[in-house]
Design a protein around this motif. Sequence first.
Motif, PDB file in Angstrom:
ATOM      1  N   ARG A   9     128.765  77.153 -67.935  1.00  0.00           N
ATOM      2  CA  ARG A   9     128.438  78.049 -69.040  1.00  0.00           C
ATOM      3  C   ARG A   9     126.925  78.334 -69.049  1.00  0.00           C
ATOM      4  NH1 ARG A   9     129.617  76.533 -75.269  1.00  0.00           N
ATOM      5  NH2 ARG A   9     131.771  76.470 -74.579  1.00  0.00           N
ATOM      6  N   ASP A  10     126.129  77.277 -68.760  1.00  0.00           N
ATOM      7  CA  ASP A  10     124.671  77.469 -68.690  1.00  0.00           C
ATOM      8  C   ASP A  10     124.312  78.435 -67.569  1.00  0.00           C
ATOM      9  OD1 ASP A  10     124.705  75.551 -70.610  1.00  0.00           O
ATOM     10  OD2 ASP A  10     123.679  74.003 -69.453  1.00  0.00           O
ATOM     11  N   ARG A  61     116.574  70.377 -80.739  1.00  0.00           N
ATOM     12  CA  ARG A  61     117.572  70.800 -79.747  1.00  0.00           C
ATOM     13  C   ARG A  61     118.798  71.350 -80.464  1.00  0.00           C
ATOM     14  NH1 ARG A  61     117.594  65.553 -76.163  1.00  0.00           N
ATOM     15  NH2 ARG A  61     119.482  66.436 -75.278  1.00  0.00           N
ATOM     16  N   LEU A 119     125.075  81.803 -68.570  1.00  0.00           N
ATOM     17  CA  LEU A 119     124.045  82.313 -69.480  1.00  0.00           C
ATOM     18  C   LEU A 119     122.809  82.783 -68.703  1.00  0.00           C
ATOM     19  CD1 LEU A 119     123.172  82.635 -72.518  1.00  0.00           C
ATOM     20  CD2 LEU A 119     121.857  80.572 -72.114  1.00  0.00           C
ATOM     21  N   GLU A 126     112.278  76.419 -76.364  1.00  0.00           N
ATOM     22  CA  GLU A 126     112.553  76.607 -74.927  1.00  0.00           C
ATOM     23  C   GLU A 126     113.754  77.516 -74.723  1.00  0.00           C
ATOM     24  OE1 GLU A 126     110.937  72.222 -73.356  1.00  0.00           O
ATOM     25  OE2 GLU A 126     112.973  72.438 -74.161  1.00  0.00           O
ATOM     26  N   ARG A 181     104.184  82.803 -72.452  1.00  0.00           N
ATOM     27  CA  ARG A 181     105.629  82.729 -72.685  1.00  0.00           C
ATOM     28  C   ARG A 181     105.903  81.997 -74.007  1.00  0.00           C
ATOM     29  NH1 ARG A 181     107.655  80.538 -67.615  1.00  0.00           N
ATOM     30  NH2 ARG A 181     107.239  78.478 -68.450  1.00  0.00           N
ATOM     31  N   TYR A 227     111.908  82.659 -68.153  1.00  0.00           N
ATOM     32  CA  TYR A 227     111.601  81.662 -67.123  1.00  0.00           C
ATOM     33  C   TYR A 227     111.458  82.256 -65.725  1.00  0.00           C
ATOM     34  CZ  TYR A 227     112.120  77.532 -70.160  1.00  0.00           C
ATOM     35  OH  TYR A 227     111.942  76.573 -71.119  1.00  0.00           O
ATOM     36  N   VAL A 276     121.387  86.554 -69.139  1.00  0.00           N
ATOM     37  CA  VAL A 276     120.085  86.928 -69.701  1.00  0.00           C
ATOM     38  C   VAL A 276     119.117  87.434 -68.632  1.00  0.00           C
ATOM     39  CG1 VAL A 276     120.317  85.364 -71.658  1.00  0.00           C
ATOM     40  CG2 VAL A 276     119.119  84.593 -69.602  1.00  0.00           C
ATOM     41  N   ALA A 328     113.606  68.911 -68.125  1.00  0.00           N
ATOM     42  CA  ALA A 328     114.475  68.768 -69.299  1.00  0.00           C
ATOM     43  C   ALA A 328     115.881  68.382 -68.855  1.00  0.00           C
ATOM     44  CB  ALA A 328     114.507  70.074 -70.084  1.00  0.00           C
ATOM     45  N   GLU A 329     116.359  69.032 -67.789  1.00  0.00           N
ATOM     46  CA  GLU A 329     117.704  68.715 -67.290  1.00  0.00           C
ATOM     47  C   GLU A 329     117.772  67.277 -66.794  1.00  0.00           C
ATOM     48  OE1 GLU A 329     120.683  70.168 -67.175  1.00  0.00           O
ATOM     49  OE2 GLU A 329     119.890  71.769 -68.423  1.00  0.00           O
ATOM     50  N   TRP A 334     118.759  86.296 -65.139  1.00  0.00           N
ATOM     51  CA  TRP A 334     118.329  85.534 -63.954  1.00  0.00           C
ATOM     52  C   TRP A 334     119.063  86.116 -62.754  1.00  0.00           C
ATOM     53  CZ3 TRP A 334     116.710  79.833 -64.033  1.00  0.00           C
ATOM     54  CH2 TRP A 334     116.050  79.519 -65.220  1.00  0.00           C
ATOM     55  N   ARG A 360     116.213  84.594 -78.986  1.00  0.00           N
ATOM     56  CA  ARG A 360     116.254  84.649 -77.520  1.00  0.00           C
ATOM     57  C   ARG A 360     116.541  86.078 -77.041  1.00  0.00           C
ATOM     58  NH1 ARG A 360     120.976  81.248 -75.209  1.00  0.00           N
ATOM     59  NH2 ARG A 360     122.136  83.030 -76.020  1.00  0.00           N
ATOM     60  N   ARG A 386     117.135  64.869 -70.031  1.00  0.00           N
ATOM     61  CA  ARG A 386     118.076  64.899 -71.153  1.00  0.00           C
ATOM     62  C   ARG A 386     119.532  64.795 -70.731  1.00  0.00           C
ATOM     63  NH1 ARG A 386     114.463  69.547 -74.050  1.00  0.00           N
ATOM     64  NH2 ARG A 386     112.797  68.148 -74.740  1.00  0.00           N
ATOM     65  N   PHE A 444     113.891  81.088 -72.688  1.00  0.00           N
ATOM     66  CA  PHE A 444     114.716  80.944 -71.483  1.00  0.00           C
ATOM     67  C   PHE A 444     114.807  82.223 -70.629  1.00  0.00           C
ATOM     68  CE2 PHE A 444     118.856  80.304 -69.304  1.00  0.00           C
ATOM     69  CZ  PHE A 444     118.555  79.127 -68.645  1.00  0.00           C
ATOM     70  N   PRO A 445     115.029  83.418 -71.228  1.00  0.00           N
ATOM     71  CA  PRO A 445     115.127  84.619 -70.381  1.00  0.00           C
ATOM     72  C   PRO A 445     113.830  84.932 -69.642  1.00  0.00           C
ATOM     73  CG  PRO A 445     116.045  85.019 -72.553  1.00  0.00           C
ATOM     74  CD  PRO A 445     115.306  83.712 -72.631  1.00  0.00           C
ATOM     75  N   HIS A 448     125.832  80.043 -77.123  1.00  0.00           N
ATOM     76  CA  HIS A 448     125.461  79.779 -75.722  1.00  0.00           C
ATOM     77  C   HIS A 448     124.000  79.378 -75.573  1.00  0.00           C
ATOM     78  CE1 HIS A 448     129.383  80.884 -74.584  1.00  0.00           C
ATOM     79  NE2 HIS A 448     129.231  82.197 -74.544  1.00  0.00           N
ATOM     80  N   LEU A 449     123.622  78.325 -76.265  1.00  0.00           N
ATOM     81  CA  LEU A 449     122.271  77.766 -76.090  1.00  0.00           C
ATOM     82  C   LEU A 449     122.335  76.669 -75.038  1.00  0.00           C
ATOM     83  CD1 LEU A 449     121.137  77.490 -79.824  1.00  0.00           C
ATOM     84  CD2 LEU A 449     120.715  79.358 -78.211  1.00  0.00           C
ATOM     85  N   ILE A 450     121.226  76.458 -74.359  1.00  0.00           N
ATOM     86  CA  ILE A 450     121.169  75.388 -73.353  1.00  0.00           C
ATOM     87  C   ILE A 450     120.947  74.062 -74.094  1.00  0.00           C
ATOM     88  CG2 ILE A 450     119.947  74.495 -71.319  1.00  0.00           C
ATOM     89  CD1 ILE A 450     121.262  77.131 -70.677  1.00  0.00           C
ATOM     90  N   PRO A 451     121.886  73.140 -73.980  1.00  0.00           N
ATOM     91  CA  PRO A 451     121.817  71.929 -74.822  1.00  0.00           C
ATOM     92  C   PRO A 451     120.621  71.027 -74.540  1.00  0.00           C
ATOM     93  CG  PRO A 451     123.583  71.746 -73.193  1.00  0.00           C
ATOM     94  CD  PRO A 451     123.085  73.146 -73.118  1.00  0.00           C
ATOM     95  N   THR A 452     120.069  71.128 -73.324  1.00  0.00           N
ATOM     96  CA  THR A 452     118.968  70.210 -72.986  1.00  0.00           C
ATOM     97  C   THR A 452     117.602  70.765 -73.402  1.00  0.00           C
ATOM     98  OG1 THR A 452     118.872  71.199 -70.799  1.00  0.00           O
ATOM     99  CG2 THR A 452     120.156  69.166 -71.017  1.00  0.00           C
ATOM    100  N   LEU A 453     117.590  72.011 -73.866  1.00  0.00           N
ATOM    101  CA  LEU A 453     116.301  72.629 -74.213  1.00  0.00           C
ATOM    102  C   LEU A 453     116.121  72.689 -75.727  1.00  0.00           C
ATOM    103  CD1 LEU A 453     116.199  75.636 -71.700  1.00  0.00           C
ATOM    104  CD2 LEU A 453     115.188  73.362 -71.457  1.00  0.00           C
ATOM    105  N   ASN A 456     111.630  76.908 -62.758  1.00  0.00           N
ATOM    106  CA  ASN A 456     110.871  76.485 -63.919  1.00  0.00           C
ATOM    107  C   ASN A 456     110.841  74.965 -64.026  1.00  0.00           C
ATOM    108  OD1 ASN A 456     110.804  75.773 -67.016  1.00  0.00           O
ATOM    109  ND2 ASN A 456     109.765  77.717 -66.707  1.00  0.00           N
TER     110      ASN A 456
END
Lengths: 220, 417
Positions: free
Chosen positions: B296-297, A137, B300, A101, A117, A108, B304, B8-9, B306, A153, B12, A105-106, A92-97, B2
Amino acid sequence: MSELLRVEGVRKSFGAVAAVCGVDLHLMEGEALSIVGRSGSGKTTLLHLLAGLEEADAGHIFYRSRDIVGLDEESLALWRRREVGLVFQFFHLIPTLSALENVAFPLYPERIAPAKRRERAVVCLDQVGLAHRATHRPSELSGGEQQRVAIARALVHQPSLILADEPTGNLDTKTSDEILTLFGRLRADNGLALVIVTHDEKVAAVADRTVHMTDGRIDQ
Amino acid sequence: MNISYLFAELRRRPGRTLIAALNVALGVALFVSLQAYATGYREAARAPLAEIGADVIAQRQGAVPDAFEGIVFPHPTAPIHRAEIESINSVPGVEAIGEAVLFWDFESDRFLVGLGLDPAQTVGPGRLRAGLRAGRFLETGDSGVAVADTTYAEQSHLTLGDSVSIAGQSFSIIGLVDTSQAGQVASANLYLTLPDARAQAYAAPNVRSVFGIRADDANVLFIRADSPQATAVAEQVQSILGQQAIVTTPRSFDQVLGATFSVIDRFGFLVGIAGLLIAMAGLLRTTAAGLWERRRDVGLMRAVGWRRRDVSRQLLAEMLALTGIGAVLGLAIAGLVTFGLGFSRVTVPVPWELSPTPHFLPGGAVNMAVTIPLGARIDPGAALLAIVLALLAGGLASLWLARRAAGIKPAEVWRNE
């Protein structure tokens, strides 16, 4: 060692299906516990209950003597942000980061200076041996590397408890061994308590103690 | 919220960013371009009057002459008496009046349109001075002289120093002038001084037989009015001249520009707003689809730590950024469209009454027209309105979507995968 987590008579059903049926557990500070069971035994649901991602139908989960059952979603989110690191089978990684990053992420939503950070994320990424892959990435990383990023993470906010759901379930044997070794080292370095949910006895062996779960119950 | 995650979103996920931004951009571009087009048409409609320096032209419908011999008044130009001119001059908002006498002259061997004007007046045909091509223009005190339209002079083989006879009186050509410089309004073949034209008309049997003409009458008035009061002035003039009045304002030209302009003028704003709303719906759909891909993001984020408001703010900022990018892109597209429109030309027909020629002569009923570049330009107010509306609609849609997204429960997402 003092008690970190105590689970008393926790139950969870989805409609007519009882996933967790009156589980009792305890975990000491810095202790590693593995919960072993077959697919459908309710171990992942139990892990979600421990993380406050599912709401228990009954019972109590005390974290450092504070019952987290009944806390509202926002309080649970804050509790996870401060106390719990989560590791998943599918990373479960963020694909765009980038890897760095993703590790940060937690943090942010926290009021932390970006430089600070980043510094914390770099330290964690270094701990899992991936400092050299910081700018890559997820799609540019192997499965093992992705899981190591996910572990970094889970560490970045310096939790007391790591909850891992089949952390090697999506990895080959060699990479699984590396990840298990990493878990052992990180525990030793950081004094973390660890709960690993797995169906694999070999994975379970990294823990100090193992419990088995069948049909939503802990085997006696 | 952020910023680096936001960028990034956007960066990318270029496909999603482009489609969402284009949705907004097209709506904004449609809205702003339509307003620019309408503005261009509105300004074009004002051109014939603007070129002659008037805001209102007043005439009065009269009777058809008994015979078309010698000097006659075209029937839309009955005399306007001195007292009426003074009344109009005292209407609030009237800044200046240019008087003129327009007449037809039927001779045995030819026909011409003549116009008597005050050379000192800056309102009305006095502005023809700027269109002088040869010789000199009329001056106050001149008598027995005339300025000829270049086209008429060419057709009639007239040149400087030649004489033209009007109702038995000889007029020497002292200048040649390009009539098209005066917006084709009250255009004539020969231009005389106002006293000469008045004297000719006053003495003409076929004018006197149908009108109670007086020596100091005019039959066309060019009125410059204070812009905000122009409509009120037109109404007052109409009231003073009575039911037979023909009062021409820029709005009169709007009406002759045809159905296209009417549709743009009347419905352009509504069509633009509708386009903007459809665009925002497109943004909502694209973003909602993107959010489904990202559940899914979002799961997540919640897992974590948020909080719902952290998730909401992040997604809201993303969608507002997309709206902002789309709005800027839309303005750029509108700028290009408007630039392109600047190359097109619009023909503004001049109502026959403003430059009457006899219907029974060959080509006599043909209306004149002014062809000018379509001066489309982006109205800053419309651009600002488009951006505000886009951000408002985008903001509301985003808020709703972000709140829904923030309610995603991670365990449910993963359980359903």
